[in-house]
Design an enzyme around this catalytic site. Structure first.
Site, PDB file in Angstrom:
ATOM      1  N   ARG A   1       8.335   0.634   0.480  1.00  0.00           N
ATOM      2  CA  ARG A   1       7.056   0.483   1.191  1.00  0.00           C
ATOM      3  C   ARG A   1       7.219   0.859   2.658  1.00  0.00           C
ATOM      4  O   ARG A   1       6.292   1.376   3.289  1.00  0.00           O
ATOM      5  CB  ARG A   1       6.544  -0.959   1.063  1.00  0.00           C
ATOM      6  CG  ARG A   1       5.269  -1.216   1.867  1.00  0.00           C
ATOM      7  CD  ARG A   1       4.622  -2.537   1.509  1.00  0.00           C
ATOM      8  NE  ARG A   1       5.503  -3.674   1.708  1.00  0.00           N
ATOM      9  CZ  ARG A   1       5.717  -4.268   2.885  1.00  0.00           C
ATOM     10  NH1 ARG A   1       5.129  -3.822   3.990  1.00  0.00           N
ATOM     11  NH2 ARG A   1       6.523  -5.310   2.969  1.00  0.00           N
TER      12      ARG A   1
ATOM     13  N   ASP B   1     -11.282  15.281   8.695  1.00  0.00           N
ATOM     14  CA  ASP B   1     -10.882  15.415   7.293  1.00  0.00           C
ATOM     15  C   ASP B   1     -10.804  16.912   6.997  1.00  0.00           C
ATOM     16  O   ASP B   1     -11.817  17.602   6.929  1.00  0.00           O
ATOM     17  CB  ASP B   1     -11.918  14.726   6.399  1.00  0.00           C
ATOM     18  CG  ASP B   1     -11.524  14.756   4.926  1.00  0.00           C
ATOM     19  OD1 ASP B   1     -10.706  15.615   4.532  1.00  0.00           O
ATOM     20  OD2 ASP B   1     -12.063  13.934   4.152  1.00  0.00           O
TER      21      ASP B   1
END
Length: 377
Positions: free
Chosen positions: A39, A165
């Protein structure tokens, strides 16, 4: 015997071992020198982040579990409770749902800015605690092309960050940092991975400080991408330039066919001379216009769309995009379903609007299929 693989192996492990406490201290004292827990970091996810960073010309990135996780990380890099976000009205429905439905619960509010006002009238929408402007290089689904330099200038004049984006354009066509963007995000699921077998995202930062913040957010919120998905995405990246050339070439041919067909009422593709941002797209996209084409049937009804879907053999209805195989989607019923009918009408997302993701198959086969599907009664 030393092994020197050409391709990075898949480090399919959740945790890494330490020989002693000295090695543990080196992990905390020399960031990036070792791995502790996947993680926090894994060679495969780090390789993907580094590859996307290089493609975009940024200072660092984090690979995330999806494009939605990438948008979340980008907003959280700059915002806290009480802050305000400006978002282009023309944006992926999932992005607007995240902002309006979930981040509002965290005390982050949003205002939507019409396309025409993004570069010319942004101060009218700003508030004292506005932190960023979020937009898409090429909008979903009507393929409007934003002037990134003008948007960056407008945002920075107000002290805001510009978050872009870049999923539809990819860094092959446009690199938003070159036009003043502060963060660039991708749904890696789409063109970067390219084979419809990965769900992933990435956010790239222009500065090392923002890159470090993104990595912290990815770790603490658990947004990190898995080793297998990271490895698959890196593999897909190796053919990105070749794929984008084919996507763009085929999409141009598809758009030109659609313009000529009497069953089509309107075509949205930046590569057409009649597109309102055609000249901007040609410059900003280095002469290429992407692999996405949207069109509105002359019979602007759901029944007409269903007939077209049933007739087409090479464009299956699959509510995603950017795979090597062509597909189609129905924005009113999928990506923008959460919007009200009034909101969809205001954006131009009508009952007869279809979005095509044009693949890399032989163009003649795609054109023949579209011709027969549009001819079908």
């Amino acid at each position: 015997m030393k092994i020197h693989p050409k391709i990075t192996p898949i480090y399919q492990t959740s945790v890494f071992k330490f020989e002693d406490l000295n090695e543990l201290e080196l992990y905390f004292g020399e960031p990036g020198s070792r791995y502790l827990y996947s993680r926090n970091g894994n060679p495969n996810s780090d390789e993907l982040a580094a590859a996307v960073t290089q493609l975009e010309g940024g200072a660092g990135a984090v690979a995330t579990g999806s494009g939605m996780a990438a948008i979340f990380a980008a907003v959280m890099a700059y915002c806290e409770a009480g802050d305000h976000v400006l978002c282009a009205a023309d944006i992926y429905g999932g992005s607007s749902a995240l902002l309006s439905q979930e981040l509002s619960r965290l005390g982050i509010t949003v205002s939507y800015v019409p396309f025409a006002d993004l570069t010319t009238n942004l101060p009218a929408y700003a508030q004292p605690r506005t932190r960023l402007l979020l937009c898409e290089t090429i909008s979903n689904p009507l393929l409007r092309v934003i002037d990134l330099r003008a948007a960056a200038n407008a945002a920075h004049a107000l002290g805001l960050k510009l978050v872009v984006d870049n999923t539809f354009a990819t860094p092959v066509l446009t690199r938003p940092f070159e036009h003043g963007a502060d963060l660039v995000m991708h749904s890696v699921t789409k063109y970067l991975a390219g084979h419809s077998d990965v769900t992933a995202g990435a956010v790239v930062a222009r500065t090392p400080e923002d890159a470090a913040r993104l990595r912290q957010i990815g770790t603490l919120f658990g947004l990190t991408l898995s080793p297998m998905e990271s490895w698959l995405a890196v593999r897909g990246l190796k053919t990105l330039r070749l794929r984008m050339e084919a996507h763009c070439r085929n999409a141009q041919a598809v758009a030109e066919l659609l313009v000529r067909h009497p069953a089509v009422g309107q075509v949205f593709y930046p590569g057409l001379p009649g597109h309102p941002q055609h000249q901007l797209a040609a410059v900003q996209g280095a002469g290429s216009f992407g692999g996405m084409v949207s069109f509105r049937l002359a019979d602007d009804t759901t029944e007409a769309v269903s007939r077209f879907m049933r007739a087409s053999q090479r464009f299956p209805f699959a509510p995603s995009l950017a795979g090597v195989d062509s597909s189609l989607s129905y924005p009113a019923g999928t990506s923008h379903r959460a919007l009200t009918e009034e909101q969809r009408q205001e954006l131009g997302i009508t009952a007869g609007l279809v979005r095509l993701s044009v693949g890399i198959e032989p163009a003649a086969e795609l054109l023949a299929d579209l011709q027969q599907a549009l001819d079908a009664k």
